[in-house]
Design an enzyme around this catalytic site. Structure first.
Site, PDB file in Angstrom:
ATOM      1  N   LYS A  25       0.805  -1.221   0.000  1.00  0.00           N
ATOM      2  CA  LYS A  25       0.000   0.000   0.000  1.00  0.00           C
ATOM      3  C   LYS A  25       0.838   1.271   0.000  1.00  0.00           C
ATOM      4  O   LYS A  25       0.318   2.354  -0.285  1.00  0.00           O
ATOM      5  CB  LYS A  25      -0.958  -0.025   1.179  1.00  0.00           C
TER       6      LYS A  25
HETATM    7  C1  PLP Z   1      -4.302  -4.614   1.396  1.00  0.00           C
HETATM    8  C2  PLP Z   1      -3.755  -5.939   1.170  1.00  0.00           C
HETATM    9  C3  PLP Z   1      -4.453  -6.892   0.420  1.00  0.00           C
HETATM   10  C4  PLP Z   1      -5.819  -6.602  -0.165  1.00  0.00           C
HETATM   11  O1  PLP Z   1      -5.755  -5.624  -1.159  1.00  0.00           O
HETATM   12  P1  PLP Z   1      -7.124  -4.988  -1.699  1.00  0.00           P
HETATM   13  O2  PLP Z   1      -6.694  -3.840  -2.534  1.00  0.00           O
HETATM   14  O3  PLP Z   1      -7.857  -4.526  -0.474  1.00  0.00           O
HETATM   15  O4  PLP Z   1      -7.858  -6.028  -2.430  1.00  0.00           O
HETATM   16  C5  PLP Z   1      -3.887  -8.139   0.242  1.00  0.00           C
HETATM   17  N1  PLP Z   1      -2.681  -8.440   0.757  1.00  0.00           N
HETATM   18  C6  PLP Z   1      -1.976  -7.545   1.488  1.00  0.00           C
HETATM   19  C7  PLP Z   1      -0.674  -7.961   2.043  1.00  0.00           C
HETATM   20  C8  PLP Z   1      -2.479  -6.276   1.722  1.00  0.00           C
HETATM   21  O5  PLP Z   1      -1.776  -5.396   2.423  1.00  0.00           O
END
Ligand code: PLP
Length: 370
Positions: free
Chosen positions: A112
Site C-alpha cells: 500500500k
Molecule cells: C491490502 C492488502 C491486500 C488486499 O488488497 P485490496 O486492494 O484490499 O484487495 C492483500 N494483501 C496484502 C498484504 C495487503 O496489504
C-alpha cells in the site's frame, strides 16, 4: 473544474478529480467513477521507454484530468524520490515459470505504500484550491493503517485517524501503528472486525452532525482507503510496469497478453489492474485470489454475493474482508454504468447482506476475472 467523476449510485452526484480525492466517498455512499474510463488509451510504446516516475505522472494524468502535468510531476517526485529501497520502485522477479512483482520496497514494507506515498500529495495539491484542511479517517485490517500514517505524517493541513479491529491485526502491524511518530496522527482500536471498522468509518462520512461540525471548522473529512480514487489510481501504474519489465526483459512480446494473480480483500488492487486493462494494457485474465473468507470466489463462480457467513480470522488479515467495497466500481462498469442497478444491489447488500447479479453480468465478469 472538470466534472469527470460521478457516484456509482447516481450520475447526478458529480465531482472533478480534485474534489473526488478530497471527499473520498460520494454523498450517497457510492464511489466515484469515471464514465469515460479508457476512452483515451495509454501509449504503450511510450510506457516501454519511460521510468517508473515518468509513467506514474503519465498514467495519473490520464485518470485525473484536472491535475496539471506540472502538479503530477511534483507529486510523483515527492512520493517516489528516496522513499523506496529499489530504484525500479516495483521490480519484477522470476520465480519458477512465473514472475512476482515486488511491491514491498516502500517505507512501511506494505504494498500500500505505492499508493499511500502518493495520495497525501494529491490531497495536498487539491487543498490548495480551498481554505480547508483535511481529516483522514481510515479503517484498516492491518497494512493500510501504518502506510497511511506514514504517508500523511506531518503533511501540511492534514490530520489522520486510523481505526483497526482490536486483536485482529498482526503484532508487527499493531506495533508499527502504535509507535507512529508525527504531530497529526492518531490510532484507535475498534471492538469488532475490519468490516465493522470500515462500515463505522463509512457511517462517519455520512453523519450530518459531524459533517456540519467539520464544515464549520473548515475541515474536510476524507478517506485513505481504496474507496478514494486518489488511492486507487497510483496502483494502476505498476500493472503497466509489470508488463514493461516483462517486455523489456524479453520474457514476452509487446502484444502478448499477461495474466495477473492478485491477493484480494477490498478489491482495490485488482480493480486498479482492470483500470490498466481499460487503458489498453494487454491482459488475459485477472485471478482474484482469496483466503478462507472467500466471498469473492463464490461471487465470481455463482454471481451471488453473500456476506452472511462466519468471519474467519486468518494469517492474512488484509484479506479478511467480507464487504469488498471496490467491487461496486466493477459492477458499475460491468453494467455499462447502470447506476440504478448498482444502487439497488448495494441497498440489498446493506439490508440483507446479499445480492445476485444477472447471468449476463456474471458472464462479463467471468470473461476477465477468475
Ligand atoms: C491490502 C492488502 C491486500 C488486499 O488488497 P485490496 O486492494 O484490499 O484487495 C492483500 N494483501 C496484502 C498484504 C495487503 O496489504
Amino acid at each position: 473544474m472538470v466534472t469527470s467523476y460521478h457516484s456509482t449510485r447516481n450520475k447526478g452526484i458529480q465531482a472533478g478529480a480534485r474534489e473526488a480525492v478530497l471527499t473520498g466517498i460520494a454523498s450517497d455512499g457510492g464511489l466515484f467513477v469515471r464514465p469515460d474510463l479508457g476512452t483515451e488509451k495509454a501509449d504503450l510504446d511510450r510506457i516501454l521507454n519511460q521510468s517508473y516516475q515518468e509513467n506514474a505522472a503519465y498514467i495519473l494524468g490520464l485518470l485525473l484530468p484536472d491535475y496539471t502535468e506540472e502538479e503530477l510531476k511534483q507529486a510523483v517526485a515527492a512520493a517516489y524520490t528516496g522513499t523506496f529501497a529499489d530504484e525500479a520502485i516495483t521490480p519484477l522477479k522470476p520465480v519458477g515459470d512465473l514472475h512476482v512483482l515486488e511491491l514491498f520496497h516502500g517505507p512501511t514494507s506494505a504494498f500500500k505504500d505505492v499508493a499511500l506515498t502518493m495520495l497525501p500529495q494529491l490531497m495536498s495539491i487539491a487543498l490548495q484550491d480551498t481554505e480547508d484542511s483535511a481529516m483522514i479517517l481510515t479503517a484498516t485490517s492491518g497494512d493500510t493503517g501504518k502506510a497511511a500514517l506514514s504517508g500523511f505524517r506531518d503533511v501540511n493541513r492534514t490530520g489522520i485517524a486510523v481505526f483497526y479491529p482490536e486483536g485482529k491485526v498482526s503484532q508487527i502491524q499493531y506495533r508499527q501503528m502504535a509507535t507512529q511518530q508525527g504531530s497529526n496522527v492518531k490510532v484507535f482500536a475498534v471492538r469488532g472486525n475490519f468490516d465493522d471498522a470500515q462500515s463505522a468509518v463509512k457511517q462517519l462520512f455520512l453523519d450530518e452532525d459531524l459533517g456540519q461540525w467539520a464544515a464549520g471548522q473548515n475541515i474536510r473529512l476524507s478517506s485513505a482507503n481504496s474507496i478514494n480514487v486518489g488511492r486507487l489510481v497510483p496502483q494502476v501504474v505498476y500493472y503497466f510496469e509489470a508488463w514493461k519489465q516483462l517486455v523489456n526483459q524479453g520474457v514476452i512480446g509487446r502484444d502478448d497478453k499477461v495474466s495477473f494473480s492478485v491477493p484480494t480483500g477490498n478489491f482495490g488492487d485488482v480493480l486498479a489492474g482492470y483500470y490498466a486493462y481499460r487503458l489498453g494494457l494487454p491482459v488475459k485474465k485477472f485471478v482474484v485470489a482469496s483466503n478462507a473468507n472467500n466471498v469473492l470466489t463464490e461471487f465470481i463462480t455463482t454471481g451471488v454475493y453473500d456476506r452472511n457467513r462466519p468471519f474467519v480470522k486468518t494469517i492474512s488479515p488484509s484479506m479478511d474482508i467480507l464487504i469488498s467495497s471496490n467491487l461496486e466500481r466493477l459492477l458499475y462498469y460491468m453494467t455499462d454504468g447502470n447506476t440504478e442497478q448498482v444502487a439497488a444491489w448495494m441497498q440489498e447488500l446493506a439490508e440483507t447482506g446479499r445480492y445476485e447479479v444477472t447471468p449476463e453480468v456474471l458472464e462479463r465478469i467471468r470473461s476477465l476475472f477468475e
